[in-house]
Scaffold this active site. Structure first.
Site, PDB file in Angstrom:
ATOM      1  N   SER A 124      -3.704   3.237  -2.559  1.00  0.00           N
ATOM      2  CA  SER A 124      -4.223   2.838  -1.305  1.00  0.00           C
ATOM      3  C   SER A 124      -3.477   2.850  -0.520  1.00  0.00           C
ATOM      4  O   SER A 124      -3.871   4.298  -0.104  1.00  0.00           O
ATOM      5  CB  SER A 124      -3.941   1.015  -1.067  1.00  0.00           C
ATOM      6  OG  SER A 124      -4.396   0.091  -0.393  1.00  0.00           O
ATOM      7  N   THR A 125      -2.339   3.030   0.337  1.00  0.00           N
ATOM      8  CA  THR A 125      -2.231   3.664   1.651  1.00  0.00           C
ATOM      9  C   THR A 125      -1.499   4.787   1.583  1.00  0.00           C
ATOM     10  O   THR A 125      -0.488   4.789   0.121  1.00  0.00           O
ATOM     11  CB  THR A 125      -0.862   2.351   2.639  1.00  0.00           C
ATOM     12  OG1 THR A 125      -1.523   1.481   2.629  1.00  0.00           O
ATOM     13  CG2 THR A 125      -0.412   3.420   3.933  1.00  0.00           C
ATOM     14  N   HIS A 176      -8.533   1.451  -2.542  1.00  0.00           N
ATOM     15  CA  HIS A 176      -9.153   0.593  -1.267  1.00  0.00           C
ATOM     16  C   HIS A 176      -9.592   1.692   0.274  1.00  0.00           C
ATOM     17  O   HIS A 176      -8.978   2.294   0.303  1.00  0.00           O
ATOM     18  CB  HIS A 176      -7.868   0.182  -0.671  1.00  0.00           C
ATOM     19  CG  HIS A 176      -7.295  -0.722  -1.909  1.00  0.00           C
ATOM     20  ND1 HIS A 176      -5.746  -1.319  -2.198  1.00  0.00           N
ATOM     21  CD2 HIS A 176      -8.077  -0.897  -3.332  1.00  0.00           C
ATOM     22  CE1 HIS A 176      -5.962  -1.725  -3.203  1.00  0.00           C
ATOM     23  NE2 HIS A 176      -7.310  -1.378  -3.812  1.00  0.00           N
ATOM     24  N   MET A 235       0.550  -0.441  -0.766  1.00  0.00           N
ATOM     25  CA  MET A 235       1.001  -1.075  -0.750  1.00  0.00           C
ATOM     26  C   MET A 235       0.102  -2.919  -1.544  1.00  0.00           C
ATOM     27  O   MET A 235      -0.782  -2.485  -1.792  1.00  0.00           O
ATOM     28  CB  MET A 235       0.948  -1.411   1.399  1.00  0.00           C
ATOM     29  CG  MET A 235       1.544  -3.037   1.687  1.00  0.00           C
ATOM     30  SD  MET A 235       1.855  -3.369   3.169  1.00  0.00           S
ATOM     31  CE  MET A 235       2.315  -4.690   3.459  1.00  0.00           C
ATOM     32  N   ASP A 258      -1.766  -4.703  -6.655  1.00  0.00           N
ATOM     33  CA  ASP A 258      -2.891  -4.205  -7.135  1.00  0.00           C
ATOM     34  C   ASP A 258      -2.439  -2.880  -7.900  1.00  0.00           C
ATOM     35  O   ASP A 258      -2.285  -2.166  -7.208  1.00  0.00           O
ATOM     36  CB  ASP A 258      -4.236  -3.565  -5.976  1.00  0.00           C
ATOM     37  CG  ASP A 258      -5.705  -3.995  -6.780  1.00  0.00           C
ATOM     38  OD1 ASP A 258      -6.555  -4.093  -7.887  1.00  0.00           O
ATOM     39  OD2 ASP A 258      -6.059  -2.890  -6.021  1.00  0.00           O
TER      40      ASP A 258
END
Length: 354
Positions: free
Chosen positions: A171-172, A197, A290, A293
């Site tokens: 993600s991030t 993401h 973050m 998931d």
């Protein structure tokens, strides 16, 4: 990471109307404090240096000096956590390479509430992030993702186990982390499936960018594709991606657009499907991001006999998803980003002997 409760934020956008709309929308989020707005790069630089914000939202498409040019000048002199706001084009990936933490797509008419929620989420994630080092300031070895010997790693090849399958989630901070891993791998790798993401449209542009950078063939998944050697598939930004097995082969299956673990696409969805389809021939890699998931899905992979790798804290932009996987006992091996390709290849060599 912050010592105070609210995230002190500066909004940079050349449109007075858009600045006002963002300010009003974000002010409804109790964890965010708008401390200033700026209309251009010069105005932004003065306020960033004077007010030292926690997070800056930066419009890329601005007259005069655009956001990307400003970011390249700002980050080496005054590193700050930046969330880029942009229309759907590939410049966002250049901005992340220049040091931005993440990006949000500019809204269409009527989508402002959803945009504000997404922007608030990214500001919260950025506030927890380690400020990335701009790629422009890194060595060639670091840019290729292998701090020790990227060229040697890319030359490694073997008669891989035909059952091997690699699943990557992030993600991030993940766009650059995934790029670093893939660029260090040889072109004849077993098939790879990726959930990052990211909004729709951007996933296609991201896959096209990776395809140009990597020895493997990388594309956005359309559904129904055979996952063959030397191929990597990125989950589209508005669909859940799974792997299904038919006979001895793996195929892509795209499904609903509902959020799972707070995301669509979801790493948990992908990892769980790989646990069922590949079992002990799977390798799961959970990179920076973050939230949680991917943690439960990675646990299912490990319980099915798969080898699992979690990125370590020091090399993560946000040590969230890998940390949650560690807490669950889902990670078999923790590694820094520059060591992930070597760990992966060593495991695939072990699988090839089985």
């Amino acid at each position: 990471m912050l010592n105070h409760k609210r995230i002190r934020t500066i909004i940079v956008d050349d449109s007075a109307l858009f600045r006002t709309a963002i300010s009003r929308g974000l002010s409804a989020h109790p964890e965010i404090e708008i401390i200033a707005t700026a209309a251009d790069a010069m105005d932004a630089e003065e306020k960033i240096l004077r007010l030292d914000p926690d997070v800056v939202t930066l419009d890329v498409e601005m007259p005069g000096m655009n956001g990307l040019e400003f970011l390249k000048i700002l980050m080496p002199q005054h590193p700050v956590r930046v969330v880029v706001v942009s229309a759907a084009n590939g410049i966002v990936f250049e901005a992340i390479r220049a040091g931005a933490v993440n990006f949000v797509a500019k809204p269409d008419a009527g989508d402002m509430p959803a945009f504000i929620d997404s922007l608030a989420e990214q500001i919260a994630a950025a506030a927890e992030a380690r400020i990335p080092t701009p790629m422009a300031g890194r060595s060639v070895q670091q840019q290729e993702g292998m701090g020790a010997s990227p060229s040697l790693t890319r030359k490694m090849s073997a008669a891989w186990n035909a059952r091997s399958l690699v699943a990557i989630g992030a993600s991030t901070g993940g766009t650059e982390a995934i790029s670093a891993v893939l660029k260090a791998l040889p072109g004849d790798m077993p098939g790879i499936v990726i959930t990052q993401h990211m909004p729709p449209v951007f996933t296609r542009m991201y896959a096209e960018r990776l395809d140009k950078e990597c020895a493997m063939s990388v594309r956005e998944a359309q559904g129904g594709e055979l996952i063959g050697p030397g191929m990597a598939f990125v989950a589209p930004g508005d669909r859940q991606m799974r792997v299904v097995k038919q006979g001895e082969q793996y195929f892509i299956k795209l499904g609903e657009a509902d959020k799972v673990s707070g995301h669509c696409p979801s790493v948990d969805v992908l990892f769980e499907s790989v646990s069922l389809s590949a079992g002990d021939a799977g390798v799961g890699i959970l990179l920076t991001g973050m939230g949680a998931d991917g943690a439960k899905g990675m646990l299912k992979m490990r319980q099915a006999g798969a080898f699992t790798i979690g990125q370590d804290k020091n090399s993560c932009v946000v040590y969230g998803m890998p940390m949650e996987a560690m807490k669950l006992g889902a990670v078999a091996r923790q590694a820094s980003l520059d060591m992930v390709p070597s760990v992966l290849l060593n495991q695939l060599k072990i699988q090839s002997r089985v």
